[in-house]
Write a protein that holds these residues in place. Structure first.
Motif, PDB file in Angstrom:
ATOM      1  N   GLY A 124      20.020 -12.483  56.515  1.00 57.79           N
ATOM      2  CA  GLY A 124      18.827 -11.949  57.368  1.00 57.79           C
ATOM      3  C   GLY A 124      18.323 -13.068  58.707  1.00 57.79           C
ATOM      4  O   GLY A 124      17.238 -12.705  58.795  1.00 57.79           O
ATOM      5  N   GLU A 125      18.884 -14.192  58.648  1.00 57.39           N
ATOM      6  CA  GLU A 125      18.411 -15.120  59.694  1.00 57.39           C
ATOM      7  C   GLU A 125      19.066 -14.835  60.998  1.00 57.39           C
ATOM      8  O   GLU A 125      18.885 -15.779  61.789  1.00 57.39           O
ATOM      9  CB  GLU A 125      18.617 -16.347  59.213  1.00 57.39           C
ATOM     10  CG  GLU A 125      17.813 -16.588  57.701  1.00 57.39           C
ATOM     11  CD  GLU A 125      17.983 -18.105  57.163  1.00 57.39           C
ATOM     12  OE1 GLU A 125      16.984 -18.645  56.972  1.00 57.39           O
ATOM     13  OE2 GLU A 125      19.206 -18.582  57.153  1.00 57.39           O
ATOM     14  N   ILE A 126      19.958 -13.938  61.093  1.00 57.24           N
ATOM     15  CA  ILE A 126      20.633 -13.675  62.507  1.00 57.24           C
ATOM     16  C   ILE A 126      19.708 -13.432  63.469  1.00 57.24           C
ATOM     17  O   ILE A 126      19.016 -12.413  63.495  1.00 57.24           O
ATOM     18  CB  ILE A 126      21.922 -12.874  62.267  1.00 57.24           C
ATOM     19  CG1 ILE A 126      22.649 -13.409  61.029  1.00 57.24           C
ATOM     20  CG2 ILE A 126      22.407 -12.768  63.479  1.00 57.24           C
ATOM     21  CD1 ILE A 126      23.479 -14.872  61.450  1.00 57.24           C
ATOM     22  N   THR A 127      20.055 -13.942  64.858  1.00 59.55           N
ATOM     23  CA  THR A 127      19.170 -13.322  66.073  1.00 59.55           C
ATOM     24  C   THR A 127      20.125 -12.909  66.998  1.00 59.55           C
ATOM     25  O   THR A 127      21.571 -13.354  67.036  1.00 59.55           O
ATOM     26  CB  THR A 127      18.560 -14.677  66.553  1.00 59.55           C
ATOM     27  OG1 THR A 127      19.358 -15.658  66.968  1.00 59.55           O
ATOM     28  CG2 THR A 127      17.335 -14.988  65.516  1.00 59.55           C
ATOM     29  N   GLY A 151      23.458 -17.608  64.413  1.00 54.82           N
ATOM     30  CA  GLY A 151      22.721 -18.213  63.139  1.00 54.82           C
ATOM     31  C   GLY A 151      22.077 -19.414  63.443  1.00 54.82           C
ATOM     32  O   GLY A 151      22.508 -20.142  64.042  1.00 54.82           O
ATOM     33  N   PRO A 152      21.030 -19.684  62.396  1.00 56.80           N
ATOM     34  CA  PRO A 152      20.170 -20.956  62.522  1.00 56.80           C
ATOM     35  C   PRO A 152      21.202 -22.108  62.261  1.00 56.80           C
ATOM     36  O   PRO A 152      20.993 -23.320  62.927  1.00 56.80           O
ATOM     37  CB  PRO A 152      19.292 -20.851  61.461  1.00 56.80           C
ATOM     38  CG  PRO A 152      19.478 -19.927  60.696  1.00 56.80           C
ATOM     39  CD  PRO A 152      20.436 -18.687  61.401  1.00 56.80           C
ATOM     40  N   ALA A 153      22.046 -22.091  61.549  1.00 52.62           N
ATOM     41  CA  ALA A 153      23.159 -23.086  61.403  1.00 52.62           C
ATOM     42  C   ALA A 153      24.311 -23.099  62.220  1.00 52.62           C
ATOM     43  O   ALA A 153      25.063 -22.267  62.178  1.00 52.62           O
ATOM     44  CB  ALA A 153      23.612 -22.930  59.868  1.00 52.62           C
ATOM     45  N   GLU A 154      24.110 -24.010  63.274  1.00 57.80           N
ATOM     46  CA  GLU A 154      25.169 -24.006  64.383  1.00 57.80           C
ATOM     47  C   GLU A 154      26.397 -24.545  63.840  1.00 57.80           C
ATOM     48  O   GLU A 154      26.882 -25.564  64.487  1.00 57.80           O
ATOM     49  CB  GLU A 154      24.486 -24.548  65.623  1.00 57.80           C
ATOM     50  CG  GLU A 154      23.312 -24.053  66.119  1.00 57.80           C
ATOM     51  CD  GLU A 154      22.328 -24.597  67.475  1.00 57.80           C
ATOM     52  OE1 GLU A 154      23.347 -25.423  67.997  1.00 57.80           O
ATOM     53  OE2 GLU A 154      21.557 -24.114  67.643  1.00 57.80           O
ATOM     54  N   LEU A 155      27.240 -24.094  62.952  1.00 58.26           N
ATOM     55  CA  LEU A 155      28.239 -24.666  62.402  1.00 58.26           C
ATOM     56  C   LEU A 155      29.488 -23.707  62.541  1.00 58.26           C
ATOM     57  O   LEU A 155      29.297 -22.492  62.000  1.00 58.26           O
ATOM     58  CB  LEU A 155      27.819 -25.005  60.979  1.00 58.26           C
ATOM     59  CG  LEU A 155      27.092 -26.012  60.633  1.00 58.26           C
ATOM     60  CD1 LEU A 155      26.900 -26.096  59.171  1.00 58.26           C
ATOM     61  CD2 LEU A 155      27.223 -27.600  61.158  1.00 58.26           C
ATOM     62  N   SER A 156      30.598 -23.837  63.328  1.00 61.75           N
ATOM     63  CA  SER A 156      31.591 -23.089  63.092  1.00 61.75           C
ATOM     64  C   SER A 156      32.485 -23.018  62.039  1.00 61.75           C
ATOM     65  O   SER A 156      32.474 -23.782  61.160  1.00 61.75           O
ATOM     66  CB  SER A 156      32.680 -23.719  64.190  1.00 61.75           C
ATOM     67  OG  SER A 156      33.726 -23.035  64.243  1.00 61.75           O
TER      68      SER A 156
END
Length: 271
Positions: A124-127, A151-156
């Protein structure tokens, strides 16, 4: 005599008023019908797919009560307003328009919307923003025919990417522009393109069937170079949606409003 003459004048005026109202209605109806042509599916208005989330929710509610989702959607888009209860009482709503053209347009909307079940990332945090047809330069001057999700976590490799629909794997593997991508053809003809994946969930094969909610791969930043290129841009998912029309084998439509409409349809995963 004066009274009779006055009565005749009033009668004539009433007749002219009624005739004017009738002709106005006919002209308006014909004007509305005339906007619908065999190439309406290729129009910029169609490609925008600008449907408000609250209208989508109402259409889905009506569908559960026996309504024709694709037909109601088509009429709503054409009319530029929403009057579902009125539409549901009509036995043949296409009579507002040319029958063949109406059903062709309906099939185009169906290809875009009818098979969608889930938001492509179970969070639910996707922009995402409406970057439809924004200019891009990699590989030459071009326009952005999709929507980028972050996503808020910028992790591949952190966020799973799920199939929005049931369908068949039509394309798989590396593209210089899209990196590791996978393309799913849904039952009504829509092609759903997921690009810049970090990797795949499994060794998918062309022709393999997938179910809505199946993990296809993981959000990444692959692409813009030879196979294996990473890190040329932030981690995100590029979503493209394409349909076939009588004149175009593959035509993109704007995923932005579709994503807004289904953003609550999230399948639960732990990751």
């Amino acid at each position: 005599m004066k009274s009779g003459k006055k009565y005749r004048i009033v009668s004539v005026w009433l007749f002219l008023l009624m005739l004017t109202v009738f002709l106005t209605a006919v002209i308006e109806e014909r004007s509305r019908a005339s906007i619908l042509k065999m190439d309406t599916c290729e129009s910029e208005d169609f490609r925008k797919q600008e449907l408000l989330p609250e209208i989508y929710e109402e259409l889905k509610r009506l569908e559960t009560n026996g309504g024709d989702f694709s037909g109601l959607l088509t009429i709503s888009m054409l009319g530029g307003h929403f009057a579902p209860e009125e539409v549901l009482t009509e036995k043949a709503p296409y009579l507002r328009y040319k029958q063949e053209e109406f059903y062709l347009l309906r099939s185009c909307y169906e290809a875009v919307w009818a098979d969608i079940q889930y938001f492509p990332i179970p969070s639910g945090e996707i922009t995402f923003e409406n970057s439809w047809l924004a200019p891009r330069t990699y590989g030459g001057e071009r326009l952005h025919e999709g929507t980028d999700l972050f996503g808020p976590a910028e992790l591949s490799g952190y966020y799973p990417v799920v199939s929005m629909t049931d369908g068949t794997v039509e394309q798989i593997g590396w593209l210089p522009l899209g990196g590791y991508r996978i393309g799913i053809r849904a039952a009504h003809g829509g092609y759903f393109y997921y690009a810049h994946l970090s990797d795949y969930e499994r060794d998918f094969k062309t022709g393999e069937t997938v179910s809505a909610g199946d993990i296809l791969g993981y959000m990444g930043n692959t692409g813009y170079g030879p196979e294996g290129t990473r890190g040329q841009f932030p981690v995100h998912l590029h979503l493209g949606i394409y349909i076939s029309t009588p004149e175009k084998e593959e035509m993109s439509v704007n995923p932005y409003w579709i994503l807004r409409a289904i953003h609550k349809n999230i399948i639960n995963y732990s990751y």
